[in-house]
Structure formats: C-alpha cells, structure tokens
Design an enzyme around this catalytic site. Structure first.
Site, PDB file in Angstrom:
ATOM      1  N   ASN A   9      17.441  41.621   8.514  1.00 45.58           N
ATOM      2  CA  ASN A   9      17.083  42.858   7.789  1.00 45.58           C
ATOM      3  C   ASN A   9      15.550  43.202   7.945  1.00 45.58           C
ATOM      4  OD1 ASN A   9      16.885  44.907   5.842  1.00 45.58           O
ATOM      5  ND2 ASN A   9      17.620  43.437   4.103  1.00 45.58           N
ATOM      6  N   LYS A  11      14.264  45.722   6.948  1.00 45.01           N
ATOM      7  CA  LYS A  11      13.800  46.651   5.812  1.00 45.01           C
ATOM      8  C   LYS A  11      12.872  47.733   6.259  1.00 45.01           C
ATOM      9  CE  LYS A  11      14.279  42.358   2.807  1.00 45.01           C
ATOM     10  NZ  LYS A  11      13.665  41.667   1.618  1.00 45.01           N
ATOM     11  N   HIS A  95      22.012  45.484  -1.497  1.00 41.35           N
ATOM     12  CA  HIS A  95      21.053  44.604  -1.556  1.00 41.35           C
ATOM     13  C   HIS A  95      20.257  44.597  -2.565  1.00 41.35           C
ATOM     14  CE1 HIS A  95      16.988  42.891  -0.438  1.00 41.35           C
ATOM     15  NE2 HIS A  95      17.859  42.260   0.566  1.00 41.35           N
ATOM     16  N   GLU A  97      17.346  45.032  -3.469  1.00 43.71           N
ATOM     17  CA  GLU A  97      16.193  45.978  -3.597  1.00 43.71           C
ATOM     18  C   GLU A  97      16.942  47.391  -3.769  1.00 43.71           C
ATOM     19  OE1 GLU A  97      14.380  44.828   0.162  1.00 43.71           O
ATOM     20  OE2 GLU A  97      13.687  43.060  -0.636  1.00 43.71           O
ATOM     21  N   GLU A 167      22.254  36.149  -2.014  1.00 40.44           N
ATOM     22  CA  GLU A 167      20.603  36.126  -2.048  1.00 40.44           C
ATOM     23  C   GLU A 167      20.230  36.164  -3.375  1.00 40.44           C
ATOM     24  OE1 GLU A 167      19.261  38.314   2.020  1.00 40.44           O
ATOM     25  OE2 GLU A 167      19.571  39.980   0.492  1.00 40.44           O
ATOM     26  N   GLY A 173      11.597  37.235  -0.237  1.00 42.45           N
ATOM     27  CA  GLY A 173      10.315  37.197  -0.151  1.00 42.45           C
ATOM     28  C   GLY A 173       9.001  36.595  -0.900  1.00 42.45           C
ATOM     29  N   SER A 212      14.152  33.894   1.780  1.00 43.88           N
ATOM     30  CA  SER A 212      12.853  33.114   2.292  1.00 43.88           C
ATOM     31  C   SER A 212      13.564  32.057   3.188  1.00 43.88           C
ATOM     32  CB  SER A 212      12.355  32.292   1.180  1.00 43.88           C
ATOM     33  OG  SER A 212      11.603  33.189   0.280  1.00 43.88           O
TER      34      SER A 212
HETATM   35  P1  13P Z   1      13.312  37.203   3.109  1.00 45.56           P
HETATM   36  O1  13P Z   1      13.637  36.612   4.187  1.00 45.56           O
HETATM   37  O2  13P Z   1      11.736  37.952   3.380  1.00 45.56           O
HETATM   38  O3  13P Z   1      12.856  36.487   1.848  1.00 45.56           O
HETATM   39  O4  13P Z   1      14.213  38.526   2.628  1.00 45.56           O
HETATM   40  C1  13P Z   1      15.620  38.051   2.329  1.00 45.56           C
HETATM   41  C2  13P Z   1      16.327  39.498   2.235  1.00 45.56           C
HETATM   42  O5  13P Z   1      16.216  40.141   1.346  1.00 45.56           O
HETATM   43  C3  13P Z   1      17.125  39.874   3.480  1.00 45.56           C
HETATM   44  O6  13P Z   1      17.879  40.612   3.231  1.00 45.56           O
END
Ligand code: 13P
Length: 250
Positions: A9, A11, A95, A97, A167, A173, A212
């Site tokens: 992803n 983003k 997601h 976010e 997740e 992150g 992560s």
């Molecule tokens: P990270 O791997 O940067 O922690 O993000 C995970 C994520 O949100 C994948 O959709």
C-alpha cells in the site's frame, strides 16, 4: 492450501517518475515464480501507467479505496468500474486511515466492499483495533463489529471472494509490529468468526497482517498458521525491501 499474498500500500507517496522507477526496480528483481501473489497499490492517478508497466508481470494492481456508488454525481470519487477499466484487480477498503481520518464507517465500508465485489474486483477489507481498544480488552469486539458489517450486507460468500487484512492501528507506521503470537491470536479469531457463518469459506480466506512489517520481521509473522501474507506500507516503497518481504511468504 491458501496461497499467500503480499500487497504494497503505497498510500499518498511518490511522483510519476518515482512510481516508474520503483516499478522498474520491482520488475528487475522479482522472482519468476513467487510462492505468494504480489499486489501493488499506487495512488489513483498513477494506476493507469502502473498497469501498463506491470502488464504480463508477476504483479497485480490494486487501488487504495473505491466509491460505494456505481456512478453519478459524486465529485472526487472513483468507481469500481473505473478501477477495473484501468487494470486493477484488487482494492483496499476500510483502511484505518480512511476510518479514522475520513470517517469511513462500518456501513459505508461494507457498501464499498459490495461495490468492488459486484464489479469483479477483489476487496482487501482492513480491520483492526486502536491501542485504547486493545488496552481495554476490546480487540475482539472491535474486529467483530468491523467484520460483521460486511458479513451482514454481503454474506460469507462475497467475503470469501475477498481478502481480510488485520492491521492493528497502533502498529501502523510506528515501527512497533504486533508480535507473531499477537497477530496469530487475532487472525485465528477472525477465521473462527467467519467460520461461524461458513467453515469452508473461513478455511479458504486469506488473512493478511499489516503494521510495521519489514524485511527483518516478515518471515516470523508469515510463519504463523493463520497469517497468509502481509499488507505493507512504508517498506513497500523500497524495492529491495519489498522483494525480501515477498520472498519471506511461502
Ligand atoms: P506500515 O507498514 O507503514 O506500518 O503501514 C501498514 C499499512 O497501513 C498498510 O496498509
């Protein structure tokens, strides 16, 4: 046997030239026959070019979100048919976010899942608790609510055509991944919850871990019996690291 999936992803990162360079790096380093299916999810505006570059490769294309409506006056939105039209096979829905920053609620996410499924896209449904939920012992309750919204609207059959990504929000992150045991516990819970509706579908559904994941921890996470690959954020932006993660899924 569930074939694992490793999905990146991206983003809201990159530019036209960075997208092309990263894809070039992935294509030149990719194994001919990886054990896992591999998906990359660039930003909307780069999907069409990514589809062109990835044609006839081991990589499939996914989008990061989709509109719940099929078409019409929805300024700024992108439909499932449009994603399909430019070459997407997958789309992420729900997601954290989107849930937290843009207030995508359980019902809307279930409708997005349905819209993607209806157009033949494979929805990647993200679920996961926040740190306060975990600390209060509410992890299973939150996951159940997020999962049940989709099960109730779409049914287990449709869910079985999708992919689930666990997740935990506190792991995204932050550099602090769930331990393999923590991931396994929730993945097993998710599978059991789907299994209450349909055991066969539950056994066949891929459940990815995200939060992560890095080259250094991917193998131990993917080794867990109910972890069927990963949804990778930051580490998917580095070609060599993403390919190492892909190789860890077997
Ligand atoms: P990270 O791997 O940067 O922690 O993000 C995970 C994520 O949100 C994948 O959709």
């Amino acid at each position: 046997m569930r074939r694992p999936i490793v999905a990146g992803n991206w983003k809201m990162h990159g530019s036209r030239s960075e997208t092309a360079a990263l894809i070039e790096e992935l294509l030149s380093g990719a194994p001919a026959k990886p054990a896992a299916a591999c998906v990359i999810c660039p930003p909307f505006v780069y999907l069409q070019e990514a589809a062109r570059l990835l044609r006839d490769s081991i990589f499939s294309l996914g989008a990061q979100d989709v509109c719940a409506e099929a078409h019409g006056a929805f300024t700024g939105e992108i439909s499932a048919a449009m994603l399909k039209d430019v070459g997407c096979e997958y789309v992420i829905v729900g997601h954290s976010e989107r849930r937290l920053l843009y207030r995508d609620g359980d019902q809307l996410i279930a409708r997005k899942f349905a819209a993607a499924h209806a157009r033949g896209l494979v929805p990647i449904l993200c679920v996961g608790e926040q740190l306060a939920d975990r600390e209060a012992g509410r992890t299973n309750e939150v996951i159940t609510r997020q999962l049940d919204a989709v099960l109730e609207l779409c049914g287990a059959g449709a869910l079985g055509h999708g992919v689930i990504a666990y997740e935990p929000v506190w792991a995204i992150g932050t550099g602090r991944n769930a331990t393999p045991d923590q991931a396994q516990e929730v993945h097993a819970f998710i599978r059991a919850r789907v299994g209450e509706r349909d055991a066969k579908i539950a056994a066949a559904t891929r459940i990815l871990y995200g939060g992560s994941v890095k080259a250094g921890n991917a193998a131990e996470l993917f080794e867990m019996p109910d972890v069927d690959g990963g949804l990778i954020g930051g580490a998917s932006l580095k070609g060599d690291e993403f390919l190492t993660i892909l190789a860890a899924a077997r």
